[in-house]
Design an enzyme around this catalytic site. Sequence first.
Site, PDB file in Angstrom:
ATOM      1  N   CYS A 111      -2.334   8.512   3.372  1.00 46.83           N
ATOM      2  CA  CYS A 111      -2.216   7.923   2.032  1.00 46.83           C
ATOM      3  C   CYS A 111      -3.472   8.185   1.205  1.00 46.83           C
ATOM      4  O   CYS A 111      -3.429   8.199  -0.009  1.00 46.83           O
ATOM      5  CB  CYS A 111      -1.979   6.426   2.156  1.00 46.83           C
ATOM      6  SG  CYS A 111      -3.227   5.609   3.164  1.00 46.83           S
ATOM      7  N   GLU A 126       0.897  -1.159   0.000  1.00 44.47           N
ATOM      8  CA  GLU A 126       0.000   0.000   0.000  1.00 44.47           C
ATOM      9  C   GLU A 126       0.933   1.204   0.000  1.00 44.47           C
ATOM     10  O   GLU A 126       1.698   1.386   0.937  1.00 44.47           O
ATOM     11  CB  GLU A 126      -0.866   0.008   1.266  1.00 44.47           C
ATOM     12  CG  GLU A 126      -1.750  -1.213   1.401  1.00 44.47           C
ATOM     13  CD  GLU A 126      -2.378  -1.319   2.790  1.00 44.47           C
ATOM     14  OE1 GLU A 126      -2.534  -0.309   3.471  1.00 44.47           O
ATOM     15  OE2 GLU A 126      -2.689  -2.447   3.183  1.00 44.47           O
TER      16      GLU A 126
END
Length: 679
Positions: free
Chosen positions: A296, A257
């Site tokens: 993120c 990720e």
Amino acid sequence: MTQILNSYACDQWFVPSSGLVDIVSAIDGRVVAQASSTGLAMDAMVRHARDVGGPALRALTFHQRADILRALAGYLGEHKEQLYALAADTGATRRDNLNDIDGGIGTLFAYASRGRRELPSEHFVVEGAPEGLSKGGTFVGAHILTPLHGVGVHINAFNFPCWGLLEKFAPAFLAGVPVITKPATATAYVTEALVRLMVASGVLPAGSLQLICGSVGDLLDHLSGQDVVSFTGSLETSEAVRNHPALSRHAVRFVAERDSLNAAVLGPDAVPGTPEFDLFLKEVVREMTVKAGQKCTAIRRILVPRAVESVVAEALVAQLSAIRIGDPRAEETRMGALVSRAQRKAVLDAATAIAGEGEVLCGSLDAPEALDAAHPGGAFLAPILLRCAAPLTAHHAHATEAFGPVATLMAYDSLEEAVALVAKGEGSLVASVFTYDPQVAAALVFGIAPYHGRLLMVDRDCAKESTGHGSPLPGLVHGGPGRAGGGEEMGGLRGVFHYMQRTALQGSPGRLSQLTGSWIKGAPAPVSPTHPFTRDYDALAIGDTVETGARTISLEDIEHFAHFTGDTFYAHMDEAAAKANPFFPGRVAHGYLILSFAAGLFVDPAPGPLLANYGLDNLRFLKPVSPGDAIRVRLTVKQKQAGRKPEYGEVRWDAEVFNQSDETVARYELLTMSARPVA
Ligand code: NAP
């Protein structure tokens, strides 16, 4: 005295004595802790996970592991204030910590519930329905999932010291795989405190969790094909980890990720004055400032129709300039600090590159003198709103991640252009679409879905309850294609299954039934001397069967049922109309009549251990039943599952209804609850 962070290796706390690096406070620059992994025996940690943690976890069922996660979440919830106190030095406000600390605890609860609800009280999972592999039905196949015999190595980013650990730990633990977790050094003091709490909870089996504070050293050299590496961080580090020789040699499962230049798109219908316009502004400002933009999932690219670009710019500048920046512990602070001055420099460098292709609308590309004077040593930064002049040809706005309170405004001229601009991010975790127009929603969503792990559609109907652009939910995909890392598996049960091997089993129905604990058609189905409904849960065996006598269905039965229920559909009442229907030979019995008569055939009326029927699954009516046909039922114990309370268990029965020619007219699974003897 400065705190020296300990690692937790082989169920012991390890205190490093050399190679220590300083970790500084985001708010005043003082050294808050030191970390080093020098002297940690990584090979011993991997062995401990495999030899102690794995067997201990695999001895438990999914339900037992889910119960431990729930107990752990409860314990952490009671002690979370300790984490809040420490997290202030990372620059996080109380609101930021809601995401990280409470969000992490919530993730444990969510996996605990899913484990109880959606996984069996077993050590393995049978995936999907069995498949017939031969004409005679004596050779069948099924898929099983079993936990890997290795370790989950979790490498995390600095921005979520708690959630980052817990969102990866929960699925691995539920699957039965031990974890070695390595937080980013910059905020590892919060993670170390979290792991201390997890250990102190006393609920974790030995070897199920180990912690590395400091660098990973030679850890990756010791991994093999039964291990999983799950990485969160930047694209560059992800590439270095993915290309590690041991990972490619042993085909170690790897999921990442990483960087993501997420977009928010304002639809052309969402003009000023509409609820969607206001919701858009609110979400952009929120996403730029929560955790000082170090998320993120933060919105990095703001796409608006050209006609409203200047109105949006003006409104955003006004709102962003009013954000109160300061000590994250202060009640009135809306935005805290970046994690360090080094991180702030990286953000300013990235913002400068993006601004080179456009202009700065608010904020500054230089270190903020006033904020630095007010907070000596701190890493504060006011939000920076950039505008990209020619987004279709720009590079940095779509490729350079400024991991801070920075976003770029860009205008589009058509929906096709909006889709093309979003796609230039080359794969993102999430995008938000703000529109109330169904056509705009369809054009945008189906245009950009292939580039995303998650899409949020915001409008006046869901705004109140929407969890927002930046909040991944435990049951949904978190991850994204391409640049975002490809970590799609991490959402919900797929995240659990990522730690398990899927194996196709082939053999006789009897052998597969025995191994999977689930009766398969063709396996032995002994008719028991006493009716299975008269036996309690523990006395029922998989395959136990009752075969009923037959009952002839008359035209009077059909008419009676029709008038009694009100279902006088022509197929049951009108011979000519029924005949004209391509599926029926003439008037036929209601499907629900067949079900009701079937129940009348297999029921055992006296009070007994069978407590309730709570539903049917996979019901199919396979052949019409005409007046004069005689039906009979075969009912077989297919699966058993311990209930939520010890007093009962859940039984899934395979029910097959035949006509007088032994053709199957209906098939379904009947779900009942049966009493267990109380000790
Ligand atoms: P980073 O510098 O890439 O570091 C990530 C992790 O990798 C840290 O634990 C780091 O440890 C470790 N690491 C560094 N070099 C390594 C190596 N050679 N081998 C193994 N591990 C190594 O990222 P970050 O600065 O912590 O986090 C910010 C980045 O994370 C941003 O780019 C952000 O987009 C991304 N992020 C993505 C997601 C997502 O879900 N997609 C979530 C959060 C953050 P040390 O700290 O000890 O160096």
